[in-house]
Design an enzyme around this catalytic site. Structure first.
Site, PDB file in Angstrom:
ATOM      1  N   ARG A  76       0.833  -1.218   0.000  1.00 55.41           N
ATOM      2  CA  ARG A  76       0.000   0.000   0.000  1.00 55.41           C
ATOM      3  C   ARG A  76       0.860   1.258   0.000  1.00 55.41           C
ATOM      4  O   ARG A  76       0.515   2.261  -0.626  1.00 55.41           O
ATOM      5  CB  ARG A  76      -0.953  -0.032   1.200  1.00 55.41           C
ATOM      6  CG  ARG A  76      -2.003  -1.122   1.018  1.00 55.41           C
ATOM      7  CD  ARG A  76      -2.897  -1.248   2.221  1.00 55.41           C
ATOM      8  NE  ARG A  76      -3.539  -0.004   2.569  1.00 55.41           N
ATOM      9  CZ  ARG A  76      -4.030   0.264   3.777  1.00 55.41           C
ATOM     10  NH1 ARG A  76      -3.941  -0.626   4.744  1.00 55.41           N
ATOM     11  NH2 ARG A  76      -4.597   1.416   4.021  1.00 55.41           N
ATOM     12  N   ASP A 110      -2.220   8.022   3.321  1.00 52.21           N
ATOM     13  CA  ASP A 110      -1.417   8.052   2.087  1.00 52.21           C
ATOM     14  C   ASP A 110      -0.674   9.355   1.820  1.00 52.21           C
ATOM     15  O   ASP A 110       0.144   9.424   0.893  1.00 52.21           O
ATOM     16  CB  ASP A 110      -2.312   7.710   0.883  1.00 52.21           C
ATOM     17  CG  ASP A 110      -3.566   8.608   0.788  1.00 52.21           C
ATOM     18  OD1 ASP A 110      -3.482   9.801   1.142  1.00 52.21           O
ATOM     19  OD2 ASP A 110      -4.620   8.104   0.342  1.00 52.21           O
ATOM     20  N   HIS A 125      -5.641   8.501  11.745  1.00 50.55           N
ATOM     21  CA  HIS A 125      -5.253   7.078  11.714  1.00 50.55           C
ATOM     22  C   HIS A 125      -3.791   6.876  11.333  1.00 50.55           C
ATOM     23  O   HIS A 125      -3.423   5.801  10.849  1.00 50.55           O
ATOM     24  CB  HIS A 125      -6.192   6.297  10.782  1.00 50.55           C
ATOM     25  CG  HIS A 125      -7.615   6.246  11.273  1.00 50.55           C
ATOM     26  ND1 HIS A 125      -8.685   5.887  10.485  1.00 50.55           N
ATOM     27  CD2 HIS A 125      -8.134   6.509  12.508  1.00 50.55           C
ATOM     28  CE1 HIS A 125      -9.802   5.933  11.209  1.00 50.55           C
ATOM     29  NE2 HIS A 125      -9.498   6.318  12.432  1.00 50.55           N
ATOM     30  N   CYS A 161      14.337  -3.152  14.679  1.00 54.75           N
ATOM     31  CA  CYS A 161      14.692  -1.872  15.305  1.00 54.75           C
ATOM     32  C   CYS A 161      16.180  -1.860  15.648  1.00 54.75           C
ATOM     33  O   CYS A 161      16.705  -2.835  16.219  1.00 54.75           O
ATOM     34  CB  CYS A 161      13.859  -1.718  16.569  1.00 54.75           C
ATOM     35  SG  CYS A 161      14.346  -0.371  17.644  1.00 54.75           S
ATOM     36  N   THR A 202     -16.135   8.734   3.044  1.00 57.30           N
ATOM     37  CA  THR A 202     -15.950   7.803   4.166  1.00 57.30           C
ATOM     38  C   THR A 202     -17.239   7.021   4.403  1.00 57.30           C
ATOM     39  O   THR A 202     -18.337   7.576   4.293  1.00 57.30           O
ATOM     40  CB  THR A 202     -15.489   8.520   5.457  1.00 57.30           C
ATOM     41  OG1 THR A 202     -15.439   7.559   6.516  1.00 57.30           O
ATOM     42  CG2 THR A 202     -16.374   9.680   5.854  1.00 57.30           C
ATOM     43  N   SER A 203     -17.063   5.732   4.728  1.00 50.51           N
ATOM     44  CA  SER A 203     -18.228   4.882   4.961  1.00 50.51           C
ATOM     45  C   SER A 203     -18.871   5.181   6.315  1.00 50.51           C
ATOM     46  O   SER A 203     -19.980   4.727   6.581  1.00 50.51           O
ATOM     47  CB  SER A 203     -17.817   3.406   4.896  1.00 50.51           C
ATOM     48  OG  SER A 203     -16.788   3.159   5.829  1.00 50.51           O
TER      49      SER A 203
END
Ligand code: BJW
Ligand code: ZN
Length: 259
Positions: A76, A110, A125, A161, A202-203
């Site tokens: 993504r 994004d 988010h 890390c 948005t849903s």
């Protein structure tokens, strides 16, 4: 009206937008759909289609199968890097130059709003572009390399890390995790103080983001929604603009302020 012509913008919404001093724009995955980024609930297309997005976006899924989840997020991230902002993103950026106080709150990870020129974006988010250690929380550098057309369905081992050797995870907010406090508080304050709330793509299924339009409405704002399909706020919204963000938003800005 010809079949390709976008629907007319309601004059009272145009008037409200032109005169509003405080506007909240809340965006979801549909805002980036016309950039070629699948929406969250359509995100598992092609080789990912045997998985379910809601069950991958959890801390438990990452703990059980870090290669699967990291592979999906890297896919993504590549798609986002290779995508371009669309006319809907650009119209929202243009709004910020017209409205005295515009707050842009996004659930998207994004960064296409920033790339379209939106000056300040509250990310509820998180982001695909800010990985951190899943064990100690230390921010991590992005994996090196030139973005490439991603091959779907590929598992990938997360980097480790440098401080503690823990697995690196995407800097996004998964189900059951808290949203970033400052961003959420600012988004809430904006909902309580805006005159117009525009919910785009948005849903409205995921909380607490889904509460923002309702908070704005309860505080007396006009509520308008841009979405090609029905959502749970259809019955509450003053205006349901049925269409895509890229088709509707540029026309709305043009109707309010001219070309
Ligand atoms: C177009 C278009 C075009 C297409 N133009 N439009 C209250 C009630 C019930 C449950 C809860 C509650 N409060 C909290 C919860 C639990 C949970 C939750 O909401 N669950 C629900 C599923 C019921 N919430 C949480 O866990 C949140 N944390 C939290 O509340 O912490 C406190 C707490 C902790 C523990 C216990 C209790 C409380 C965290 C939520 C984090 C969500 N994260 C994700 C993943 C982010 C990373 C990633 O992207 O992978 O965020 S889930 C996913 O959904 C993603 C999205 O940002 C989010 C919203 O989805 P969005 O953007 O709406 O996309 P879609 O795909 O659903 O819809 C696209 C829309 O676009 C559609 O409507 C299309 O029609 C439209 N569209 N093309 C315009 N061209
Ligand atoms: Zn660490």
């Amino acid at each position: 009206m010809t079949p390709t012509e976008p629907p007319r913008t309601p004059p009272d919404l145009v008037e409200r937008l032109r005169n509003a001093r405080r506007v909240l724009v809340l965006t979801g995955a549909g805002a980036s759909a016309e950039s070629g980024i699948p929406t969250f609930r359509d995100a598992l297309t092609g080789l990912w289609s045997r998985f379910d997005a809601e069950s991958l976006a959890t801390p438990g899924a990452f703990a059980r199968d870090p290669e699967l989840v990291w592979g999906w997020y890297e896919w993504r991230r590549m798609k986002a890097l290779l995508a371009e902002p669309n006319p809907g993103h650009r119209a929202i950026a243009a709004l910020a130059t017209r409205v005295p106080h515009l707050t842009l709150v996004t659930q998207n990870v994004d960064h296409l709003h920033e790339r379209a020129g939106s000056p300040q974006v509250l990310h509820l988010h998180g982001s695909l572009h800010s990985p951190r250690c899943a064990r100690c929380g230390q921010p991590q550098a992005l994996p090196p390399g030139i973005p490439q057309e991603p091959e779907g369905g590929r598992r990938l081992a997360p980097p480790r890390c440098a401080l503690c050797g823990g697995p690196v995870r995407p800097g996004v907010v998964w189900f059951g995790e808290s949203l970033p406090e400052t961003e959420l508080a600012r988004a809430w304050a904006s909902a309580q103080g805006c005159e117009l709330c525009l919910s785009v793509g948005t849903s409205g299924l995921v909380y607490p983001a889904a509460d923002l339009p309702r908070v704005a409405l309860a505080a007396g704002a006009t509520l308008a929604q841009v979405n090609p399909t029905a959502t749970p706020i259809d019955d509450l919204a003053h205006h349901n603009l049925r269409g895509t963000a890229g088709a509707i938003l540029p026309g709305l800005v043009r109707a309010a302020w001219g070309a």
